[in-house]
Design a protein around this motif. Structure first.
Motif, PDB file in Angstrom:
ATOM      1  N   UNK A  28     -38.721 -28.771 -31.307  1.00  0.00           N
ATOM      2  CA  UNK A  28     -38.765 -27.379 -31.754  1.00  0.00           C
ATOM      3  C   UNK A  28     -39.827 -26.603 -30.983  1.00  0.00           C
ATOM      4  N   UNK A  29     -40.955 -27.246 -30.674  1.00  0.00           N
ATOM      5  CA  UNK A  29     -42.000 -26.581 -29.886  1.00  0.00           C
ATOM      6  C   UNK A  29     -41.492 -26.200 -28.504  1.00  0.00           C
ATOM      7  N   UNK A  30     -40.610 -27.033 -27.950  1.00  0.00           N
ATOM      8  CA  UNK A  30     -40.042 -26.742 -26.637  1.00  0.00           C
ATOM      9  C   UNK A  30     -39.106 -25.538 -26.696  1.00  0.00           C
ATOM     10  N   UNK A 167     -37.043 -34.817 -38.016  1.00  0.00           N
ATOM     11  CA  UNK A 167     -38.398 -34.343 -37.751  1.00  0.00           C
ATOM     12  C   UNK A 167     -38.492 -32.864 -37.458  1.00  0.00           C
ATOM     13  N   UNK A 168     -37.361 -32.230 -37.148  1.00  0.00           N
ATOM     14  CA  UNK A 168     -37.367 -30.796 -36.843  1.00  0.00           C
ATOM     15  C   UNK A 168     -37.251 -29.926 -38.089  1.00  0.00           C
ATOM     16  N   UNK A 169     -36.982 -30.514 -39.246  1.00  0.00           N
ATOM     17  CA  UNK A 169     -36.686 -29.711 -40.433  1.00  0.00           C
ATOM     18  C   UNK A 169     -37.874 -28.857 -40.874  1.00  0.00           C
ATOM     19  N   UNK A 174     -40.799 -23.451 -41.147  1.00  0.00           N
ATOM     20  CA  UNK A 174     -41.897 -22.538 -40.809  1.00  0.00           C
ATOM     21  C   UNK A 174     -41.425 -21.403 -39.915  1.00  0.00           C
ATOM     22  N   UNK A 175     -40.543 -21.717 -38.972  1.00  0.00           N
ATOM     23  CA  UNK A 175     -40.025 -20.669 -38.091  1.00  0.00           C
ATOM     24  C   UNK A 175     -39.254 -19.638 -38.906  1.00  0.00           C
ATOM     25  N   UNK A 188     -34.670 -14.116 -32.130  1.00  0.00           N
ATOM     26  CA  UNK A 188     -35.226 -15.393 -31.668  1.00  0.00           C
ATOM     27  C   UNK A 188     -34.924 -16.514 -32.652  1.00  0.00           C
ATOM     28  N   UNK A 189     -34.976 -16.189 -33.948  1.00  0.00           N
ATOM     29  CA  UNK A 189     -34.676 -17.199 -34.960  1.00  0.00           C
ATOM     30  C   UNK A 189     -33.224 -17.654 -34.845  1.00  0.00           C
ATOM     31  N   UNK A 190     -32.303 -16.701 -34.712  1.00  0.00           N
ATOM     32  CA  UNK A 190     -30.885 -17.052 -34.606  1.00  0.00           C
ATOM     33  C   UNK A 190     -30.626 -17.867 -33.345  1.00  0.00           C
ATOM     34  N   UNK A 191     -31.267 -17.472 -32.235  1.00  0.00           N
ATOM     35  CA  UNK A 191     -31.106 -18.222 -30.989  1.00  0.00           C
ATOM     36  C   UNK A 191     -31.604 -19.653 -31.151  1.00  0.00           C
TER      37      UNK A 191
END
Length: 301
Positions: A28-30, A167-169, A174-175, A188-191
């Motif tokens: 997710x950071x990537x 692990x991405x949940x 948070x996003x 950005x969230x939808x993307x």
């Protein structure tokens, strides 16, 4: 259940949770750089993983020694166990968590000070190496280490796939909380959610295929699912995973589309956050079930 067995179960669950956090947090950071993911997720998870691995080893020493709490610190017995498969697997885990910790610290440093921004690519490479080391530890430890190399490699791939998906949940949650502000279109969230959906189903497919292969290798027959304790644990775990998949499908095919198209985007984000929160609860239950399967009752083979 004895105190030592309970302590082993708790420490193993903490190790598993930390291992899952590494792959998903880095992924997710990537896709969506956010300092909160590094500071509130990756760094604490890797530190917890390092501490949990050490505590798990001490608990194992105490469990073998049977001399109370003081028996956990028997250096002679610890040196002997360190030379076994247990010690080898834990060294892989310590190395993996250490590499991810270095990667997370570097990403945080790059986000904080612009002159270190060029280090981000190297940090993700180091983090990937750490995730691979953690995956190797699964092939070294646990029940699959008695099986052929193909199954052990499958177990490593299974962990990598699960860590990215589950692990991405929490980072995604948070996003969702931070990316949507006011009535502004949350592009950005939808993307991010669409990108994660595209990659996530690939990892999900790898997770399912590798999981079925390992289950067959460990149980040996379909009847063992009903006639053995390990098989019944596995059925319970599969039921939880099926619920997770159903919730993931609702996110991909309902909530993300509604977020992009609906006039009431606040309601869509609220529904998305609730679904992800339910997935997190189920994911923790899956981790506990896995720890029970590998601690309380072994497989048929």
């Amino acid at each position: 259940m004895s105190v030592w067995l309970l302590a082993s179960l708790v420490t193993k669950s903490l190790v598993y949770l930390a291992m899952l956090a590494t792959g998903g947090g880095l992924f997710v950071s990537l896709l969506y750089p956010l300092k909160a993911i590094t500071v509130r997720y990756l760094l604490p998870a890797t530190i917890m993983g390092l501490l949990a691995v050490c505590l798990f080893f001490l608990v194992h020493i105490g469990q073998v020694n049977q001399q109370g709490v003081s028996g956990m610190f028997d250096m002679q017995l610890g040196a002997i166990l360190a030379e076994t498969t247990l010690g080898e697997g834990l060294r892989w885990r310590l190395a993996g968590f250490a590499l991810v910790l270095i990667a997370a610290a570097t990403i945080w440093l790059a986000d904080t000070h612009s002159r270190f921004h060029g280090w981000i690519a190297a940090a993700f490479i180091v983090g990937l190496l750490g995730c691979i080391a953690l995956a190797v530890s699964v092939a070294v430890l646990g029940h699959v280490n008695i099986l052929d190399m193909a199954t052990r490699v499958t177990a490593a791939l299974h962990l990598l796939a699960v860590s990215v998906w589950i692990g991405a949940l929490l980072p995604l949650l948070w996003v969702c909380q931070q990316a949507f502000q006011g009535d502004r279109y949350p592009g950005r969230l939808i993307l991010l959610l669409r990108q994660f959906g595209q990659f996530g189903w690939l990892f999900l497919g790898l997770m399912v295929i590798s999981g079925i292969w390992m289950a067959w290798q460990l149980l040996g027959s379909f009847s063992a699912l009903l006639t053995t304790t390990h098989g019944r644990f596995l059925l319970a775990k599969l039921a939880l995973v099926a619920l997770l998949m159903a919730l993931g499908a609702s996110n991909k095919f309902f909530w993300v589309s509604r977020l992009a198209e609906s006039q009431n985007r606040h309601g869509a984000v609220k529904g998305l956050r609730l679904t992800i929160l339910m997935e997190i609860v189920l994911a923790v239950a899956v981790v506990v079930a896995t720890a029970l399967m590998t601690t309380v009752e072994g497989p048929v083979r």
